[in-house]
Write a protein that holds these residues in place. Structure first.
Motif, PDB file in Angstrom:
ATOM      1  N   VAL A   1     -71.203   3.350 -23.432  1.00  0.00           N
ATOM      2  CA  VAL A   1     -71.331   2.979 -22.031  1.00  0.00           C
ATOM      3  C   VAL A   1     -70.076   3.397 -21.295  1.00  0.00           C
ATOM      4  CG1 VAL A   1     -70.380   0.660 -22.446  1.00  0.00           C
ATOM      5  CG2 VAL A   1     -71.806   1.061 -20.431  1.00  0.00           C
ATOM      6  N   VAL A   2     -70.234   3.830 -20.043  1.00  0.00           N
ATOM      7  CA  VAL A   2     -69.097   4.135 -19.176  1.00  0.00           C
ATOM      8  C   VAL A   2     -69.055   3.066 -18.089  1.00  0.00           C
ATOM      9  CG1 VAL A   2     -68.044   5.790 -17.600  1.00  0.00           C
ATOM     10  CG2 VAL A   2     -69.246   6.611 -19.637  1.00  0.00           C
ATOM     11  N   LEU A   3     -67.973   2.300 -18.068  1.00  0.00           N
ATOM     12  CA  LEU A   3     -67.778   1.261 -17.055  1.00  0.00           C
ATOM     13  C   LEU A   3     -67.114   1.890 -15.842  1.00  0.00           C
ATOM     14  CD1 LEU A   3     -66.386  -1.530 -19.407  1.00  0.00           C
ATOM     15  CD2 LEU A   3     -68.770  -1.014 -18.847  1.00  0.00           C
ATOM     16  N   ILE A   4     -67.581   1.539 -14.660  1.00  0.00           N
ATOM     17  CA  ILE A   4     -67.119   2.184 -13.426  1.00  0.00           C
ATOM     18  C   ILE A   4     -66.764   1.125 -12.398  1.00  0.00           C
ATOM     19  CG2 ILE A   4     -67.744   3.775 -11.567  1.00  0.00           C
ATOM     20  CD1 ILE A   4     -69.736   5.073 -13.484  1.00  0.00           C
ATOM     21  N   ALA A   5     -65.656   1.356 -11.689  1.00  0.00           N
ATOM     22  CA  ALA A   5     -65.253   0.519 -10.553  1.00  0.00           C
ATOM     23  C   ALA A   5     -65.345   1.366  -9.289  1.00  0.00           C
ATOM     24  CB  ALA A   5     -63.834  -0.004 -10.746  1.00  0.00           C
ATOM     25  N   HIS A   6     -65.949   0.798  -8.250  1.00  0.00           N
ATOM     26  CA  HIS A   6     -66.219   1.531  -7.007  1.00  0.00           C
ATOM     27  C   HIS A   6     -65.866   0.617  -5.842  1.00  0.00           C
ATOM     28  CE1 HIS A   6     -68.826   3.571  -3.948  1.00  0.00           C
ATOM     29  NE2 HIS A   6     -68.487   4.641  -4.644  1.00  0.00           N
ATOM     30  N   ASP A   7     -65.303   1.171  -4.784  1.00  0.00           N
ATOM     31  CA  ASP A   7     -64.906   0.329  -3.651  1.00  0.00           C
ATOM     32  C   ASP A   7     -65.884   0.392  -2.486  1.00  0.00           C
ATOM     33  OD1 ASP A   7     -64.456   2.789  -2.517  1.00  0.00           O
ATOM     34  OD2 ASP A   7     -62.304   2.518  -2.182  1.00  0.00           O
ATOM     35  N   GLY A   8     -67.049   0.972  -2.711  1.00  0.00           N
ATOM     36  CA  GLY A   8     -68.032   1.103  -1.650  1.00  0.00           C
ATOM     37  C   GLY A   8     -68.042   2.481  -1.030  1.00  0.00           C
ATOM     38  N   SER A   9     -66.930   3.210  -1.177  1.00  0.00           N
ATOM     39  CA  SER A   9     -66.837   4.567  -0.647  1.00  0.00           C
ATOM     40  C   SER A   9     -66.428   5.579  -1.711  1.00  0.00           C
ATOM     41  CB  SER A   9     -65.822   4.618   0.511  1.00  0.00           C
ATOM     42  OG  SER A   9     -66.193   3.757   1.563  1.00  0.00           O
ATOM     43  N   PHE A  10     -65.515   5.169  -2.596  1.00  0.00           N
ATOM     44  CA  PHE A  10     -64.989   6.071  -3.602  1.00  0.00           C
ATOM     45  C   PHE A  10     -64.967   5.398  -4.973  1.00  0.00           C
ATOM     46  CE2 PHE A  10     -62.875   7.137   0.433  1.00  0.00           C
ATOM     47  CZ  PHE A  10     -63.243   8.472   0.562  1.00  0.00           C
ATOM     48  N   VAL A  11     -65.021   6.231  -6.002  1.00  0.00           N
ATOM     49  CA  VAL A  11     -64.834   5.729  -7.359  1.00  0.00           C
ATOM     50  C   VAL A  11     -63.351   5.442  -7.559  1.00  0.00           C
ATOM     51  CG1 VAL A  11     -65.038   6.269  -9.811  1.00  0.00           C
ATOM     52  CG2 VAL A  11     -66.808   7.017  -8.221  1.00  0.00           C
ATOM     53  N   VAL A  12     -63.042   4.274  -8.090  1.00  0.00           N
ATOM     54  CA  VAL A  12     -61.654   3.854  -8.271  1.00  0.00           C
ATOM     55  C   VAL A  12     -61.180   4.128  -9.697  1.00  0.00           C
ATOM     56  CG1 VAL A  12     -60.061   1.900  -8.188  1.00  0.00           C
ATOM     57  CG2 VAL A  12     -61.875   2.114  -6.471  1.00  0.00           C
ATOM     58  N   SER A  13     -62.016   3.808 -10.677  1.00  0.00           N
ATOM     59  CA  SER A  13     -61.634   4.019 -12.068  1.00  0.00           C
ATOM     60  C   SER A  13     -62.882   4.007 -12.940  1.00  0.00           C
ATOM     61  CB  SER A  13     -60.644   2.950 -12.530  1.00  0.00           C
ATOM     62  OG  SER A  13     -60.123   3.262 -13.814  1.00  0.00           O
ATOM     63  N   TRP A  14     -62.721   4.472 -14.177  1.00  0.00           N
ATOM     64  CA  TRP A  14     -63.838   4.468 -15.136  1.00  0.00           C
ATOM     65  C   TRP A  14     -63.261   4.361 -16.540  1.00  0.00           C
ATOM     66  CZ3 TRP A  14     -62.351   8.240 -11.836  1.00  0.00           C
ATOM     67  CH2 TRP A  14     -61.798   9.396 -12.378  1.00  0.00           C
ATOM     68  N   TYR A  15     -64.108   3.926 -17.451  1.00  0.00           N
ATOM     69  CA  TYR A  15     -63.642   3.647 -18.812  1.00  0.00           C
ATOM     70  C   TYR A  15     -64.811   3.733 -19.776  1.00  0.00           C
ATOM     71  CZ  TYR A  15     -61.084   1.239 -22.553  1.00  0.00           C
ATOM     72  OH  TYR A  15     -60.471   0.926 -23.742  1.00  0.00           O
ATOM     73  N   MET A  16     -64.626   4.390 -20.909  1.00  0.00           N
ATOM     74  CA  MET A  16     -65.692   4.541 -21.890  1.00  0.00           C
ATOM     75  C   MET A  16     -65.485   3.580 -23.047  1.00  0.00           C
ATOM     76  SD  MET A  16     -67.041   7.951 -23.850  1.00  0.00           S
ATOM     77  CE  MET A  16     -65.501   8.274 -24.709  1.00  0.00           C
ATOM     78  N   ALA A  17     -66.576   2.984 -23.501  1.00  0.00           N
ATOM     79  CA  ALA A  17     -66.504   2.027 -24.610  1.00  0.00           C
ATOM     80  C   ALA A  17     -67.832   2.024 -25.342  1.00  0.00           C
ATOM     81  CB  ALA A  17     -66.170   0.632 -24.097  1.00  0.00           C
ATOM     82  N   GLN A  18     -67.854   1.319 -26.466  1.00  0.00           N
ATOM     83  CA  GLN A  18     -69.082   1.200 -27.247  1.00  0.00           C
ATOM     84  C   GLN A  18     -70.035   0.170 -26.668  1.00  0.00           C
ATOM     85  OE1 GLN A  18     -67.058   0.884 -31.281  1.00  0.00           O
ATOM     86  NE2 GLN A  18     -68.875   2.040 -31.820  1.00  0.00           N
ATOM     87  N   SER A  19     -69.501  -0.827 -25.989  1.00  0.00           N
ATOM     88  CA  SER A  19     -70.342  -1.861 -25.401  1.00  0.00           C
ATOM     89  C   SER A  19     -69.547  -2.572 -24.312  1.00  0.00           C
ATOM     90  CB  SER A  19     -70.811  -2.868 -26.464  1.00  0.00           C
ATOM     91  OG  SER A  19     -69.696  -3.499 -27.065  1.00  0.00           O
ATOM     92  N   GLU A  20     -70.232  -3.437 -23.570  1.00  0.00           N
ATOM     93  CA  GLU A  20     -69.593  -4.149 -22.463  1.00  0.00           C
ATOM     94  C   GLU A  20     -68.882  -5.393 -22.987  1.00  0.00           C
ATOM     95  OE1 GLU A  20     -71.970  -4.745 -18.986  1.00  0.00           O
ATOM     96  OE2 GLU A  20     -73.116  -2.916 -19.303  1.00  0.00           O
ATOM     97  N   THR A  21     -67.860  -5.172 -23.786  1.00  0.00           N
ATOM     98  CA  THR A  21     -67.081  -6.282 -24.317  1.00  0.00           C
ATOM     99  C   THR A  21     -65.993  -6.677 -23.320  1.00  0.00           C
ATOM    100  OG1 THR A  21     -65.537  -4.782 -25.417  1.00  0.00           O
ATOM    101  CG2 THR A  21     -67.483  -5.480 -26.673  1.00  0.00           C
ATOM    102  N   SER A  22     -65.407  -7.843 -23.532  1.00  0.00           N
ATOM    103  CA  SER A  22     -64.334  -8.285 -22.642  1.00  0.00           C
ATOM    104  C   SER A  22     -63.136  -7.352 -22.738  1.00  0.00           C
ATOM    105  CB  SER A  22     -63.917  -9.721 -23.005  1.00  0.00           C
ATOM    106  OG  SER A  22     -63.457  -9.794 -24.337  1.00  0.00           O
ATOM    107  N   ARG A  23     -62.865  -6.802 -23.922  1.00  0.00           N
ATOM    108  CA  ARG A  23     -61.742  -5.887 -24.070  1.00  0.00           C
ATOM    109  C   ARG A  23     -61.968  -4.607 -23.263  1.00  0.00           C
ATOM    110  NH1 ARG A  23     -60.313  -3.444 -29.879  1.00  0.00           N
ATOM    111  NH2 ARG A  23     -62.269  -2.366 -29.441  1.00  0.00           N
TER     112      ARG A  23
END
Length: 372
Positions: free
Chosen positions: A105-127
């Motif tokens: 899974v790729v986790l993504i943060a977006h501010d409504g206009s632009f992508v802020v950051s992204w992160y790849m992981a095996q699952s949506e864990t707290s880490r």
């Protein structure tokens, strides 16, 4: 064309015929040195690669069915476009994950206009969520769909940030258990309450909704305690309805349903109540891109998502800047061999996990890829 200077003395050079291969030869009138020029077209080829990746064009429609294109752009699949933290504080952030495989899974943060950051992981864990959130300054409000592990990560990374649970996802979770046409009266009433969530505009309406929901829980409490025996095993008769109730009760007790109506937060302007900005503005676009270029390997799908996210940041670098600053597979392998203490395969490669690229290349400060 810019004047050609001699690499030896710096004087101007003049054309002096061509080589046997047809390349222009240049000769210095001062020192007599002779040379040919070679132009670096890497940046142009990267632009060609990104134009294809973000379009609907297929390689099959290219001359030679894309063989030349694949040869010219093959090296760019080795580049990892990584987020570059700016330190800018956002009022609202939307976070979500797009699944590319069963354990990817790729986790993504977006501010409504632009992508802020992204992160790849095996699952949506707290880490994994915490790794996405750590380099980003805490916003006032974060809108999420309630993915697993998110709340624990938020308490660690953004303890003062308020959470707005996407109301559409909250409704969908109830509908998943009750269906859109419940057969039982209790299910019909709960479905109607969940549907009403998306139409509340004031705190007074929200308080009235909570009061009616609590009345529903009290009225149907005994009904939901009914048990049955199936194959000698005791189980609740209305298990799905109980799960629907639990999904709403957790949100009510945590106070994440009506953050968008908090007067202290809305003083600066209205707040969103759903995750539509990232669902439609990011996830839908990514799915379209992957559908247009279906058939890519898993790692290429990941890198395609990374490229799209980077190109939709607020200030992406130009092609030359990207090539000069972004890590490649070789950089990652070097970091792994240098820093990783994880077990390796017999051939020396890393075991599948999320502690090689996804930790070494996500730093709070602008990342570097050289070793002291």
């Amino acid at each position: 064309m810019k004047a050609v200077r001699c690499p030896s003395c710096g004087a101007a050079m003049k054309r002096n015929g061509k080589t046997s291969a047809g390349a222009q030869r240049w000769r210095c009138g001062s020192c007599g040195a002779s040379t040919t020029l070679s132009y670096d077209d890497t940046a142009a080829r990267l632009g060609e690669f990104l134009a294809w990746l973000t379009s609907k064009d297929t390689q099959l429609s290219m001359p030679g069915q894309g063989r030349t294109f694949r040869r010219r752009t093959a090296g760019f699949w080795r580049v990892w476009p990584m987020p570059e933290p700016t330190g800018e504080v956002r009022r609202v952030l939307f976070v979500d994950g797009i699944w590319l495989a069963r354990d990817l899974v790729v986790l993504i943060a977006h501010d409504g206009s632009f992508v802020v950051s992204w992160y790849m992981a095996q699952s949506e864990t707290s880490r994994a969520w915490e790794a996405l959130m750590a380099p980003i300054p805490a916003p006032d409000v974060v809108v999420c769909d309630g993915g697993t592990g998110f709340e624990r990560a938020r308490r660690r990374a953004w303890p003062r940030t308020r959470v707005q649970r996407c109301l559409f996802h909250a409704f969908c979770q109830v509908r998943r258990y009750t269906t859109s046409r419940p057969r039982l009266q209790a299910g019909r009433e709960l479905y109607a309450l969940a549907l009403e969530l998306m139409h509340l505009e004031t705190l007074r309406q929200a308080d009235w909704w909570v009061e009616r929901y609590l009345q529903w829980c009290e009225f149907w409490a005994d009904f939901l305690e009914d048990v049955s025996y199936v194959d000698g095993r005791r189980q609740f008769t209305h298990e799905r309805l109980r799960k629907a109730r639990s999904s709403l009760s957790r949100l009510v007790s945590r106070g994440t349903l009506f953050t968008y109506l908090d007067p202290a937060l809305t003083a600066e302007g209205p707040l969103p109540r759903t995750n539509n900005a990232i669902e439609g503005g990011v996830n839908a676009q990514l799915r379209d891109m992957l559908r247009n270029h279906r058939g890519m390997s898993t790692m290429r799908r990941v890198k395609a998502v990374f490229w799209w996210c980077y190109l939709h940041t607020e200030s992406p670098r130009d092609a030359r800047g990207i090539l000069a600053s972004m890590p490649t597979d070789d950089d990652i392998d070097l970091l792994y061999r240098t820093y990783s203490a994880s077990p390796k395969r017999d051939d020396g490669g890393p075991e599948w996990g999320d502690r090689v690229v996804w930790e070494e290349l996500h730093h709070k400060d602008p990342y570097t890829f050289w070793l002291d």
